[in-house]
Design a protein around this motif. Sequence first.
Motif, PDB file in Angstrom:
ATOM      1  N   MET A  47      98.688 -86.854  69.097  1.00  0.00           N
ATOM      2  CA  MET A  47      97.876 -86.083  70.008  1.00  0.00           C
ATOM      3  C   MET A  47      98.018 -84.612  69.685  1.00  0.00           C
ATOM      4  SD  MET A  47      98.238 -87.471  73.881  1.00  0.00           S
ATOM      5  CE  MET A  47      99.521 -88.702  73.808  1.00  0.00           C
ATOM      6  N   PRO A  48      96.947 -83.969  69.379  1.00  0.00           N
ATOM      7  CA  PRO A  48      97.027 -82.540  69.101  1.00  0.00           C
ATOM      8  C   PRO A  48      97.276 -81.745  70.373  1.00  0.00           C
ATOM      9  CG  PRO A  48      94.768 -83.293  68.934  1.00  0.00           C
ATOM     10  CD  PRO A  48      95.612 -84.498  69.168  1.00  0.00           C
ATOM     11  N   THR A  49      97.831 -80.582  70.192  1.00  0.00           N
ATOM     12  CA  THR A  49      98.128 -79.702  71.316  1.00  0.00           C
ATOM     13  C   THR A  49      97.289 -78.457  71.197  1.00  0.00           C
ATOM     14  OG1 THR A  49     100.399 -80.497  71.292  1.00  0.00           O
ATOM     15  CG2 THR A  49      99.985 -78.487  72.504  1.00  0.00           C
ATOM     16  N   GLY A  50      96.707 -78.052  72.326  1.00  0.00           N
ATOM     17  CA  GLY A  50      95.912 -76.836  72.358  1.00  0.00           C
ATOM     18  C   GLY A  50      96.792 -75.602  72.376  1.00  0.00           C
ATOM     19  N   GLY A  51      96.183 -74.440  72.336  1.00  0.00           N
ATOM     20  CA  GLY A  51      96.918 -73.189  72.317  1.00  0.00           C
ATOM     21  C   GLY A  51      97.781 -72.974  73.551  1.00  0.00           C
ATOM     22  N   ASP A  52      97.402 -73.610  74.656  1.00  0.00           N
ATOM     23  CA  ASP A  52      98.171 -73.445  75.883  1.00  0.00           C
ATOM     24  C   ASP A  52      99.204 -74.554  76.074  1.00  0.00           C
ATOM     25  OD1 ASP A  52      96.483 -75.533  76.398  1.00  0.00           O
ATOM     26  OD2 ASP A  52      95.556 -74.642  78.160  1.00  0.00           O
ATOM     27  N   GLY A  53      99.404 -75.395  75.062  1.00  0.00           N
ATOM     28  CA  GLY A  53     100.405 -76.455  75.134  1.00  0.00           C
ATOM     29  C   GLY A  53      99.905 -77.755  75.718  1.00  0.00           C
ATOM     30  N   GLN A  54      98.637 -77.798  76.156  1.00  0.00           N
ATOM     31  CA  GLN A  54      98.102 -79.032  76.719  1.00  0.00           C
ATOM     32  C   GLN A  54      97.693 -80.001  75.615  1.00  0.00           C
ATOM     33  OE1 GLN A  54      94.924 -77.799  79.393  1.00  0.00           O
ATOM     34  NE2 GLN A  54      96.250 -78.353  81.101  1.00  0.00           N
ATOM     35  N   ARG A  55      97.875 -81.292  75.886  1.00  0.00           N
ATOM     36  CA  ARG A  55      97.426 -82.328  74.945  1.00  0.00           C
ATOM     37  C   ARG A  55      95.910 -82.398  74.997  1.00  0.00           C
ATOM     38  NH1 ARG A  55     101.481 -84.063  71.527  1.00  0.00           N
ATOM     39  NH2 ARG A  55     103.382 -83.964  72.707  1.00  0.00           N
ATOM     40  N   GLU A  56      95.293 -82.541  73.823  1.00  0.00           N
ATOM     41  CA  GLU A  56      93.836 -82.565  73.760  1.00  0.00           C
ATOM     42  C   GLU A  56      93.329 -83.866  73.168  1.00  0.00           C
ATOM     43  OE1 GLU A  56      92.674 -79.168  71.480  1.00  0.00           O
ATOM     44  OE2 GLU A  56      92.995 -77.796  73.144  1.00  0.00           O
ATOM     45  N   ASP A  57      92.188 -84.302  73.660  1.00  0.00           N
ATOM     46  CA  ASP A  57      91.497 -85.458  73.139  1.00  0.00           C
ATOM     47  C   ASP A  57      90.924 -85.098  71.767  1.00  0.00           C
ATOM     48  OD1 ASP A  57      88.920 -87.034  72.674  1.00  0.00           O
ATOM     49  OD2 ASP A  57      89.791 -88.115  74.373  1.00  0.00           O
ATOM     50  N   LEU A  58      91.119 -85.957  70.779  1.00  0.00           N
ATOM     51  CA  LEU A  58      90.622 -85.674  69.425  1.00  0.00           C
ATOM     52  C   LEU A  58      89.106 -85.571  69.371  1.00  0.00           C
ATOM     53  CD1 LEU A  58      92.911 -88.004  67.278  1.00  0.00           C
ATOM     54  CD2 LEU A  58      92.903 -85.512  67.309  1.00  0.00           C
ATOM     55  N   MET A  59      88.406 -86.365  70.170  1.00  0.00           N
ATOM     56  CA  MET A  59      86.945 -86.382  70.125  1.00  0.00           C
ATOM     57  C   MET A  59      86.321 -85.184  70.838  1.00  0.00           C
ATOM     58  SD  MET A  59      86.098 -89.184  68.468  1.00  0.00           S
ATOM     59  CE  MET A  59      84.505 -89.740  68.983  1.00  0.00           C
ATOM     60  N   THR A  60      86.865 -84.817  71.982  1.00  0.00           N
ATOM     61  CA  THR A  60      86.224 -83.778  72.789  1.00  0.00           C
ATOM     62  C   THR A  60      86.930 -82.431  72.738  1.00  0.00           C
ATOM     63  OG1 THR A  60      87.495 -84.301  74.779  1.00  0.00           O
ATOM     64  CG2 THR A  60      85.456 -85.549  74.431  1.00  0.00           C
ATOM     65  N   GLY A  61      88.205 -82.417  72.365  1.00  0.00           N
ATOM     66  CA  GLY A  61      88.965 -81.179  72.366  1.00  0.00           C
ATOM     67  C   GLY A  61      89.396 -80.730  73.757  1.00  0.00           C
ATOM     68  N   ARG A  62      89.083 -81.556  74.762  1.00  0.00           N
ATOM     69  CA  ARG A  62      89.468 -81.221  76.141  1.00  0.00           C
ATOM     70  C   ARG A  62      90.859 -81.761  76.445  1.00  0.00           C
ATOM     71  NH1 ARG A  62      84.296 -83.472  79.213  1.00  0.00           N
ATOM     72  NH2 ARG A  62      84.843 -85.130  77.806  1.00  0.00           N
ATOM     73  N   PRO A  63      91.545 -81.148  77.411  1.00  0.00           N
ATOM     74  CA  PRO A  63      92.883 -81.633  77.777  1.00  0.00           C
ATOM     75  C   PRO A  63      92.814 -83.045  78.359  1.00  0.00           C
ATOM     76  CG  PRO A  63      92.418 -79.512  78.839  1.00  0.00           C
ATOM     77  CD  PRO A  63      91.160 -79.967  78.171  1.00  0.00           C
ATOM     78  N   PHE A  64      93.857 -83.824  78.092  1.00  0.00           N
ATOM     79  CA  PHE A  64      93.958 -85.138  78.710  1.00  0.00           C
ATOM     80  C   PHE A  64      94.179 -84.942  80.200  1.00  0.00           C
ATOM     81  CE2 PHE A  64      95.076 -86.790  74.468  1.00  0.00           C
ATOM     82  CZ  PHE A  64      94.195 -87.854  74.439  1.00  0.00           C
ATOM     83  N   ARG A  65      93.354 -85.571  81.010  1.00  0.00           N
ATOM     84  CA  ARG A  65      93.494 -85.532  82.462  1.00  0.00           C
ATOM     85  C   ARG A  65      93.914 -86.917  82.910  1.00  0.00           C
ATOM     86  NH1 ARG A  65      88.098 -83.502  84.704  1.00  0.00           N
ATOM     87  NH2 ARG A  65      89.258 -83.663  86.632  1.00  0.00           N
ATOM     88  N   VAL A  66      95.027 -86.990  83.644  1.00  0.00           N
ATOM     89  CA  VAL A  66      95.599 -88.258  84.061  1.00  0.00           C
ATOM     90  C   VAL A  66      95.687 -88.292  85.580  1.00  0.00           C
ATOM     91  CG1 VAL A  66      97.602 -89.775  83.908  1.00  0.00           C
ATOM     92  CG2 VAL A  66      96.978 -88.347  81.948  1.00  0.00           C
ATOM     93  N   ALA A  67      95.228 -89.402  86.178  1.00  0.00           N
ATOM     94  CA  ALA A  67      95.369 -89.617  87.620  1.00  0.00           C
ATOM     95  C   ALA A  67      96.433 -90.676  87.843  1.00  0.00           C
ATOM     96  CB  ALA A  67      94.046 -90.080  88.218  1.00  0.00           C
ATOM     97  N   ILE A  68      97.379 -90.378  88.708  1.00  0.00           N
ATOM     98  CA  ILE A  68      98.410 -91.341  89.076  1.00  0.00           C
ATOM     99  C   ILE A  68      98.181 -91.702  90.532  1.00  0.00           C
ATOM    100  CG2 ILE A  68     100.887 -91.697  89.421  1.00  0.00           C
ATOM    101  CD1 ILE A  68     101.315 -89.829  87.036  1.00  0.00           C
ATOM    102  N   ILE A  69      98.036 -92.993  90.773  1.00  0.00           N
ATOM    103  CA  ILE A  69      97.780 -93.483  92.120  1.00  0.00           C
ATOM    104  C   ILE A  69      99.104 -93.922  92.726  1.00  0.00           C
ATOM    105  CG2 ILE A  69      96.436 -95.091  93.525  1.00  0.00           C
ATOM    106  CD1 ILE A  69      94.784 -93.109  91.752  1.00  0.00           C
ATOM    107  N   GLY A  70      99.567 -93.188  93.719  1.00  0.00           N
ATOM    108  CA  GLY A  70     100.820 -93.518  94.400  1.00  0.00           C
ATOM    109  C   GLY A  70     101.905 -92.498  94.103  1.00  0.00           C
ATOM    110  N   GLY A  71     102.413 -91.895  95.155  1.00  0.00           N
ATOM    111  CA  GLY A  71     103.434 -90.869  95.016  1.00  0.00           C
ATOM    112  C   GLY A  71     104.847 -91.396  95.191  1.00  0.00           C
ATOM    113  N   SER A  72     105.069 -92.641  94.797  1.00  0.00           N
ATOM    114  CA  SER A  72     106.431 -93.178  94.850  1.00  0.00           C
ATOM    115  C   SER A  72     107.292 -92.467  93.821  1.00  0.00           C
ATOM    116  CB  SER A  72     106.416 -94.677  94.544  1.00  0.00           C
ATOM    117  OG  SER A  72     106.057 -94.883  93.178  1.00  0.00           O
ATOM    118  N   HIS A  73     108.581 -92.801  93.807  1.00  0.00           N
ATOM    119  CA  HIS A  73     109.427 -92.144  92.803  1.00  0.00           C
ATOM    120  C   HIS A  73     108.973 -92.492  91.394  1.00  0.00           C
ATOM    121  CE1 HIS A  73     111.638 -95.691  94.326  1.00  0.00           C
ATOM    122  NE2 HIS A  73     111.879 -95.925  93.066  1.00  0.00           N
TER     123      HIS A  73
END
Length: 75
Positions: A1-27
Amino acid sequence: MPTGGDGQREDLMTGRPFRVAIIGGSHAGLLTAIALDRIGCEVTVFERSTEKLRARGAGLRIQPLMADLLLREAG
């Protein structure tokens, strides 16, 4: 996974940061969010409870070492 200039992981196809949703705030959800954030993903945790979390009767227990890690990393 490439990293953008700000340290965020980027999608190879779009160049946008990976956005992840986590359902549930358990430990488990919170520790997963911390791990993904550390590798540069943009993370959002969704929790449906609107009140302070308390025992729900499921019999889950967090071990002292995991509690220390969560407190240290998440504040």
